[in-house]
Write an enzyme that holds these catalytic residues in place. Structure first.
Site, PDB file in Angstrom:
ATOM      1  N   GLU A  93      -9.581   0.704  -3.774  1.00  0.00           N
ATOM      2  CA  GLU A  93      -8.852   1.459  -4.783  1.00  0.00           C
ATOM      3  C   GLU A  93      -9.036   0.676  -6.084  1.00  0.00           C
ATOM      4  O   GLU A  93      -8.801  -0.532  -6.089  1.00  0.00           O
ATOM      5  CB  GLU A  93      -7.373   1.469  -4.372  1.00  0.00           C
ATOM      6  CG  GLU A  93      -6.614   2.629  -4.916  1.00  0.00           C
ATOM      7  CD  GLU A  93      -5.161   2.586  -4.456  1.00  0.00           C
ATOM      8  OE1 GLU A  93      -4.314   2.922  -5.272  1.00  0.00           O
ATOM      9  OE2 GLU A  93      -4.898   2.191  -3.295  1.00  0.00           O
ATOM     10  N   ARG A 153      -7.380  -8.329   9.571  1.00  0.00           N
ATOM     11  CA  ARG A 153      -7.739  -8.739   8.223  1.00  0.00           C
ATOM     12  C   ARG A 153      -7.935 -10.245   8.142  1.00  0.00           C
ATOM     13  O   ARG A 153      -7.453 -10.997   8.980  1.00  0.00           O
ATOM     14  CB  ARG A 153      -6.695  -8.265   7.212  1.00  0.00           C
ATOM     15  CG  ARG A 153      -5.303  -8.859   7.407  1.00  0.00           C
ATOM     16  CD  ARG A 153      -4.243  -8.097   6.627  1.00  0.00           C
ATOM     17  NE  ARG A 153      -4.483  -8.059   5.207  1.00  0.00           N
ATOM     18  CZ  ARG A 153      -4.727  -6.946   4.503  1.00  0.00           C
ATOM     19  NH1 ARG A 153      -4.763  -5.777   5.092  1.00  0.00           N
ATOM     20  NH2 ARG A 153      -4.912  -6.995   3.212  1.00  0.00           N
ATOM     21  N   LYS A 196      -2.095  -8.283  -3.839  1.00  0.00           N
ATOM     22  CA  LYS A 196      -2.416  -7.972  -5.239  1.00  0.00           C
ATOM     23  C   LYS A 196      -1.200  -8.172  -6.136  1.00  0.00           C
ATOM     24  O   LYS A 196      -1.317  -8.663  -7.255  1.00  0.00           O
ATOM     25  CB  LYS A 196      -2.867  -6.506  -5.357  1.00  0.00           C
ATOM     26  CG  LYS A 196      -4.329  -6.285  -5.030  1.00  0.00           C
ATOM     27  CD  LYS A 196      -4.690  -4.810  -5.221  1.00  0.00           C
ATOM     28  CE  LYS A 196      -5.954  -4.484  -4.445  1.00  0.00           C
ATOM     29  NZ  LYS A 196      -6.135  -3.048  -4.215  1.00  0.00           N
TER      30      LYS A 196
HETATM   31  P1  ATP Z   1      -3.613  -2.224  -1.474  1.00  0.00           P
HETATM   32  O1  ATP Z   1      -2.389  -2.814  -0.886  1.00  0.00           O
HETATM   33  O2  ATP Z   1      -3.555  -2.092  -2.957  1.00  0.00           O
HETATM   34  O3  ATP Z   1      -4.155  -1.018  -0.758  1.00  0.00           O
HETATM   35  P2  ATP Z   1      -5.882  -3.509  -0.329  1.00  0.00           P
HETATM   36  O4  ATP Z   1      -6.054  -4.988  -0.223  1.00  0.00           O
HETATM   37  O5  ATP Z   1      -5.822  -2.681   0.891  1.00  0.00           O
HETATM   38  O6  ATP Z   1      -4.640  -3.383  -1.243  1.00  0.00           O
HETATM   39  P3  ATP Z   1      -8.063  -1.829  -1.182  1.00  0.00           P
HETATM   40  O7  ATP Z   1      -8.673  -1.704  -2.517  1.00  0.00           O
HETATM   41  O8  ATP Z   1      -7.470  -0.619  -0.571  1.00  0.00           O
HETATM   42  O9  ATP Z   1      -6.997  -2.983  -1.304  1.00  0.00           O
HETATM   43  O10 ATP Z   1      -9.075  -2.512  -0.167  1.00  0.00           O
HETATM   44  C1  ATP Z   1     -10.426  -2.150  -0.030  1.00  0.00           C
HETATM   45  C2  ATP Z   1     -10.901  -2.494   1.343  1.00  0.00           C
HETATM   46  O11 ATP Z   1     -10.787  -3.907   1.584  1.00  0.00           O
HETATM   47  C3  ATP Z   1     -10.066  -1.813   2.414  1.00  0.00           C
HETATM   48  O12 ATP Z   1     -10.941  -1.244   3.355  1.00  0.00           O
HETATM   49  C4  ATP Z   1      -9.237  -2.913   2.993  1.00  0.00           C
HETATM   50  O13 ATP Z   1      -8.944  -2.697   4.336  1.00  0.00           O
HETATM   51  C5  ATP Z   1     -10.140  -4.130   2.820  1.00  0.00           C
HETATM   52  N1  ATP Z   1      -9.368  -5.375   2.772  1.00  0.00           N
HETATM   53  C6  ATP Z   1      -8.385  -5.700   1.913  1.00  0.00           C
HETATM   54  N2  ATP Z   1      -7.860  -6.902   2.196  1.00  0.00           N
HETATM   55  C7  ATP Z   1      -8.534  -7.378   3.280  1.00  0.00           C
HETATM   56  C8  ATP Z   1      -8.470  -8.601   4.063  1.00  0.00           C
HETATM   57  N3  ATP Z   1      -7.597  -9.570   3.789  1.00  0.00           N
HETATM   58  N4  ATP Z   1      -9.333  -8.724   5.092  1.00  0.00           N
HETATM   59  C9  ATP Z   1     -10.233  -7.765   5.364  1.00  0.00           C
HETATM   60  N5  ATP Z   1     -10.352  -6.605   4.675  1.00  0.00           N
HETATM   61  C10 ATP Z   1      -9.516  -6.403   3.643  1.00  0.00           C
HETATM   62 MG    MG Z   2      -5.661  -0.367   0.695  1.00  0.00          MG
END
Ligand code: ATP
Ligand code: MG
Length: 594
Positions: free
Chosen positions: A61, A296, A306
């Protein structure tokens, strides 16, 4: 007897690779067609058999900077595609009108490319924006309504929450749940036409208000939001919910393996229901995508929320998103971590269903492995004190005499040639390389002891100079004749210590930024802890030191191994030739907590 290692998958194998291999072996996706661009069932049916064996996607996002956790997702999705003859799509999940900005889009694209990945494949760009699918999502919602599978609910948010029930209690049907498809369609069109204010109604799927999986209790598909969107402007005042949008995005793009983190495991039945239903209605192509969840990446001494990262920036605890202590990709990059090191660390962290913590030290280990063979060597003095060679003029005829010294740019790569610097009557050495009264086992400079100035000569310490407060202001030594490194007989005089140095006459003054971990606790925000309570007060130390003259032409981002000290990078923002600024990336070995 079996060692514990026998129970772990062989290096390189993990459950996601096994899923992909199984799907390839059984031809799960072999019949797929791909029209070259995203689209519905008819669009892909008119296309060719997909040349990509699998399709994955990285779907951020655009509402913030990417961090080390995203790097895991990037290496996983782009990595799987590359390994198995597939393609990975770069997709912005930009269905939320409020928080998204071009600045983030640009920085995300930059981060993915910097990490070494590309969304170009088979001569096409696979860079997509979910907001370009709004028309299809709306059409699919109409189809669900017409099939009696969705309805407009006008309960208040509080009523909806109360009627959803919880783990122990079934939910209650909304009073609007029994409206006819025609009524629902008219209400949905009223929502779309802007006739209802924000929050007045939502479109919900009609599944089962008693499902033990709360995600299946009539999830919301659309909400009203009179807000401008960065891509679609004011074309829409209703926006799809993430849970509705994401599976559709995957399907329109012909994704095979939709890799996501474990929080979405409970959403999988919904993911499957929605796509199966839209396939049955003839709207989406088959075979459809499948969701696979992994744990994750959590890294010790790091926070990746974030919101909390933003707090560090807003409260000026760090110097911006690209502060070299930040776990953002821009921060890691400015700190000097290389894409190779980040990719290696992510691969070693593994991919599994069992969550866990990866030690921050593994990033430093990967960095050292990457730079050991690549980084040019150099001498630098981080905490300088002057060493005066008292017999220099007598020995060489003039205090201005300079002895040229040479050292390889890289000890294992003689083809890179030699660096040159001069030894003169005064050199900078590290303050702690001198001790008036040596501790046991101290082999460097103390009165009466001999050490070698690396690549230079052996000197014998005779004492020091002090100010009126008793602080040492200079160290004194005399040169031992005929001991120049590389000349015959130079090793006749045996010494136990060798120290690094830079000639006062040709030293380059440098601003040094000595970074360390931002937190003193391994899990700074675990269990709702206040992460600000464990900020490391020594995470950034500024110092002024000296560099050998071979670094005069160092450019921003150039990386070096400073002998004895570790890996440094010329700061990509503030460094300029003539005004060097060097960041410490990592020491030569892990010294954290020791
Ligand atoms: P938000 O809480 O704003 O959704 P987010 O960390 O999920 O934060 P996104 O931009 O939706 O942010 O994440 C993009 C991709 O990165 C998603 O597929 C998410 O699952 C993956 N991702 C985010 N944080 C991790 C992590 N710590 N380990 C592995 N994958 C991650
Ligand atoms: Mg997300």
């Amino acid at each position: 007897m079996t060692s514990p290692a026998d129970h772990s998958p062989k290096p390189g194998s993990n459950f996601l690779r096994q899923i992909v291999e199984r799907d390839l072996a059984s031809g799960t996706y072999a019949q797929r067609r791909f029209a070259g661009t995203p689209g519905d069932a008819a669009h892909h049916a008119a296309g060719q058999p997909d040349p990509a064996k699998i399709r994955t996607r990285f779907p951020p996002e655009p509402n913030g900077y990417l961090h080390i956790g995203h790097a895991k997702s990037i290496t996983l999705n782009f990595g799987l595609a590359a390994e198995y003859g597939g393609v990975c799509h770069m997709r912005f999940d930009d269905t939320n009108p409020e928080k998204e900005e071009q600045e983030y889009v640009d920085s995300i694209l930059d981060a993915v490319q910097w990490l070494g990945y590309s969304w170009q494949a088979n001569g096409a760009e696979h860079l997509y924006y979910a907001s370009n699918y709004f028309d299809f999502m709306f059409r699919a919602a109409e189809a669900l309504i017409e099939a009696g599978l969705a309805y407009v609910d006008e309960q208040s948010a509080d009523e909806m929450r109360a009627n959803r029930g919880d783990f122990g209690h079934a939910g209650k049907d909304s009073p609007h749940r029994s409206r006819t498809p025609a009524e629902n369609l008219a209400r949905f069109h009223a929502m779309r036409a802007g006739k209802l204010p924000d929050g007045a109604a939502v479109l919900r799927a009609k599944l089962d208000m008693a499902s033990p999986n709360i995600n299946l209790r009539d999830p919301a598909l659309y909400r009203i939001k009179h807000a401008e969107h960065h891509n679609t402007g004011n074309a829409w005042c209703i926006y799809p919910m993430y849970a509705y949008a994401h599976p559709i995005e995957d399907a329109l793009e012909g994704i095979t393996h939709s890799v996501c983190t474990l929080e979405f495991e409970d959403q999988r039945p919904w993911y499957d229901w929605l796509l199966d239903t839209l396939c049955t209605l003839g709207l989406l192509a088959q075979p459809r995508p499948h969701q696979c969840e992994f744990a994750r990446l959590n890294v010790t001494y790091v926070i990746t929320s974030k919101r909390k990262l933003r707090q560090l920036v807003d409260e000026k605890i760090v110097d911006g998103w690209d502060d070299p202590r930040m776990p953002t990709i821009v921060g890691l990059r400015r700190r000097g971590y290389t894409p190779e090191a980040i990719r290696l660390m992510c691969e070693r962290a593994g991919t599994s269903k069992a969550g866990g913590w990866t030690d921050y030290a593994s990033l430093d280990i990967a960095l050292r492995e990457d730079l050991e063979g690549k980084a040019a060597r150099a001498m630098a003095v981080l905490d300088p004190i002057k060493l005066k060679l008292t017999n220099w003029a007598e020995l060489f005829g003039s205090a201005d005499f300079r002895e040229p010294c040479h050292a390889p740019y890289h000890p294992q790569q003689p083809e890179l040639g030699l660096r040159e610097f001069g030894l003169g009557s005064e050199v900078w050495i590290e303050r702690d390389d001198f001790a008036e009264v040596p501790a046991k086992g101290f082999f460097r400079l103390f009165p009466g002891n001999k050490v070698r100035l690396k690549y230079g000569m052996v000197v014998e310490c005779s004492g020091c100079e002090k100010d009126e407060n008793g602080n040492v202001t200079a160290v004194l030594a005399s040169v031992v004749p005929d001991t120049k490194s590389g000349t015959p007989g130079a090793d006749a005089v045996k010494v136990k210590g060798t120290i690094t140095w830079v000639g006062v006459h040709d030293a380059l003054p440098v601003e040094l930024r000595l970074y360390d971990r931002l937190f003193t606790e391994a899990q700074p925000d675990a269990g709702g802890k206040d992460f600000k309570a464990s900020l490391n007060p020594n995470s950034k130390k500024l110092a002024r030191g000296y560099l050998e003259p071979s670094l005069a032409n160092a450019r921003p981002d150039d990386k070096f191994q400073f002998e004895r000290h570790g890996y440094f990078v010329a700061d990509r923002v503030d460094h300029a030739p003539g005004q060097p600024v060097m960041n410490r990336i990592a020491g030569l070995k892990d010294s954290w907590g020791k």
